[in-house]
Design a protein around this motif. Structure first.
Motif, short mmCIF file in Angstrom:
data_model
loop_
_atom_site.label_atom_id
_atom_site.label_comp_id
_atom_site.label_asym_id
_atom_site.label_seq_id
_atom_site.Cartn_x
_atom_site.Cartn_y
_atom_site.Cartn_z
N LYS A 1 24.06 69.10 26.66
CA LYS A 1 25.43 68.72 27.00
C LYS A 1 26.19 68.28 25.75
CE LYS A 1 25.98 64.75 29.03
NZ LYS A 1 26.01 63.69 30.06
N TYR A 2 25.56 67.46 24.91
CA TYR A 2 26.23 66.98 23.70
C TYR A 2 26.52 68.13 22.74
CZ TYR A 2 24.28 62.54 25.43
OH TYR A 2 23.92 61.46 26.19
N SER B 1 24.11 60.44 21.79
CA SER B 1 25.12 60.05 22.78
C SER B 1 26.29 59.33 22.12
CB SER B 1 24.50 59.17 23.86
OG SER B 1 24.21 57.87 23.37
N GLU C 1 16.29 64.27 28.62
CA GLU C 1 16.81 64.29 27.26
C GLU C 1 17.21 65.70 26.84
OE1 GLU C 1 15.01 60.40 24.96
OE2 GLU C 1 14.45 62.41 24.28
N SER D 1 20.58 66.26 28.34
CA SER D 1 21.60 65.46 27.65
C SER D 1 21.94 66.07 26.30
CB SER D 1 21.12 64.01 27.46
OG SER D 1 21.01 63.36 28.70
#
Length: 500
Positions: free
Chosen positions: A138-139, A45, A132, A135
């Motif tokens: 997405k990253y 993140s 997770e 996420s």
């Protein structure tokens, strides 16, 4: 494993690393061993935050006005102090060691190196639950999209425009997909680099499929991927693909066009968000690049001394009924070489500075939240792509007129070559001073013919052919930027562009 310096991201990743590592003295303060920077999805993140910070740092400022002062819509003022003078003149002094070329090239490749590290680091992580997994997807999608964005921008500046017949032999830019501090890659072909850009966009679309777009979003999402796809495919002359991508964003209805003089002005002057697919955010403490060449406000004297003034030719493209005219231009009290011009000359006022970002409440610092992708461009992509996609003039007029009417103009009934001219003129109006003009001229195979000035008394005019009477054909070598001198010297595998 050796330590690898990773610049800005070192500070971001350190927030996670230093809080958990008991042997911090093993790693120098100035660098982090790469495996230590990807311990968890939380670390990822921080890298994602860095990806967006790098995007913000490579939007507006030098990345926008450099190609615009080189194109046909601006004249250098008497007091411009040779700011961006070499690109503006395009004469023999515009050499490959120019800071414009050097800084843009270096900063895009620095960003690419960091996205390469991020993409590899994300792939090495194992998420522990569904949240997770989402996420991390997405990253990773954001990193692939950022890399596509940078490579596309490098191609626009340092390579010939995409031509299907020659793309497999035309030289693009070095293509690096892994962090390698010792690498000395040769230039890949235009075709190969565009193929990588499309591959990264497709990967981004797959990984961002759950990251829904919304007006004014500040983080990369599925709509941002589609917006870049439309832009890239237009430049590749894949008109069917460009049309489909742009149409999907328009028809989705999430980004309504502003359609009054007040809302159009607020969109540019105070950064309202309805039309923004991505609007990069920040604070006055985390400064934005500025398009500061157009006003030159002197608060003490309450006067303006811009480095560049809009040509009369570009101003005349805007009908008085056009809501954009008062948003983009303003009559100002100008002082030039000690002579006062009181409200007789228009300046570019598209980027006056958002008061919410002023550090002094009464003085502009020219900062704005950066519009990375916006829906107005997509209407223009849809119109141009439809026109060239088997001559679909019905839809070309539809999307052109949707934009025109929203901006206060009447619908056009033009057909044939006149319709193409209207599409090109509308693109010049809507996207004026946002860094598109030089690249549009390249795509259309047109040269740079500087427009008629407002008043030569305020301008640097000698020699005229370097300034207000500049006229360069489409094949003029300086329109395609030269590879920076230092890179050609250090990396002997790089072939310089002709004419540099």
């Amino acid at each position: 494993m050796k330590n690898i310096k990773i610049g800005f991201f070192a500070g971001l990743a350190a927030l996670a690393i230093f809080s958990s590592c008991k042997k911090m003295d093993l790693y120098p303060f100035s660098s982090i061993e790469r495996s230590q920077s990807f311990q968890s999805v939380k670390d990822a993140s921080y890298w994602d935050t860095g990806i967006h910070a790098f995007l913000k740092g490579r939007t507006y400022g030098l990345y926008t006005y450099s190609q615009d002062v080189q194109a046909d819509q601006l004249n250098a003022s008497q007091g411009f102090g040779n700011n961006n003078g070499n690109p503006h003149r395009m004469n023999d002094a515009f050499n490959a060691d120019d800071y414009t070329l050097r800084d843009v090239w270096q900063n895009y490749y620095n960003a690419i190196n960091n996205t390469n590290v991020a993409i590899a680091g994300y792939a090495a992580l194992t998420p522990v639950n569904a949240a997770e997994t989402d996420s991390l997807s997405k990253y990773a999608g954001g990193a692939h999209l950022a890399r596509a964005h940078y490579y596309h921008n490098l191609l626009l500046r340092f390579a010939k425009p995409y031509t299907a017949a020659t793309a497999s032999t035309d030289l693009g830019v070095p293509l690096t997909l892994q962090y390698d501090v010792t690498g000395r890659p040769a230039r890949a072909t235009v075709q190969a680099v565009y193929a990588q850009v499309v591959s990264d966009i497709n990967e981004a679309k797959a990984k961002l499929v759950k990251v829904v777009g919304r007006a004014g979003a500040s983080r990369l999402n599925i709509d941002a991927a589609v917006a870049l796809e439309a832009r890239v495919k237009l430049d590749m002359k894949d008109y069917g693909g460009a049309y489909t991508a742009a149409k999907s964003l328009i028809d989705g209805g999430k980004y309504p066009l502003y359609n009054t003089a007040a809302t159009v002005k607020s969109y540019w002057h105070t950064d309202t968000r309805n039309e923004d697919i991505i609007q990069l955010h920040g604070t006055t403490a985390n400064a934005f690049n500025t398009n500061d060449q157009y006003l030159g406000f002197n608060a003490g004297a309450n006067t303006f001394s811009p480095n560049f003034l809009p040509t009369q030719a570009v101003i005349d493209l805007f009908d008085n009924a056009d809501f954009r005219k008062d948003a983009y231009f303003a009559l100002k009290h100008i002082t030039m070489q000690g002579i006062v011009y009181n409200n007789t000359v228009r300046v570019v006022n598209k980027f006056p500075g958002n008061p919410a970002l002023f550090t002094n409440p009464t003085v502009t610092n020219y900062q704005h939240f950066a519009k990375l992708y916006r829906i107005g461009e997509q209407y223009l992509i849809a119109a141009e792509a439809a026109y060239f996609n088997n001559g679909d003039e019905v839809n070309a007029r539809k999307y052109l007129n949707d934009l025109r009417v929203a901006r206060g103009l009447t619908a056009t009934t033009a057909t044939g070559a006149a319709l193409l001219t209207e599409i090109q003129n509308e693109r010049q109006r809507e996207l004026a001073f946002e860094g598109f003009r030089l690249f549009d001229l390249k795509r259309w195979g047109l040269g740079v013919v500087r427009g008629t000035p407002q008043n030569t008394a305020l301008l640097t005019i000698a020699p005229a052919t370097d300034y207000h009477q500049l006229n360069k054909p489409a094949n003029f070598p300086k329109i395609v930027w030269g590879i920076p001198t230092n890179d050609v010297i250090v990396n002997t595998n790089i072939v310089q562009n002709p004419g540099w």
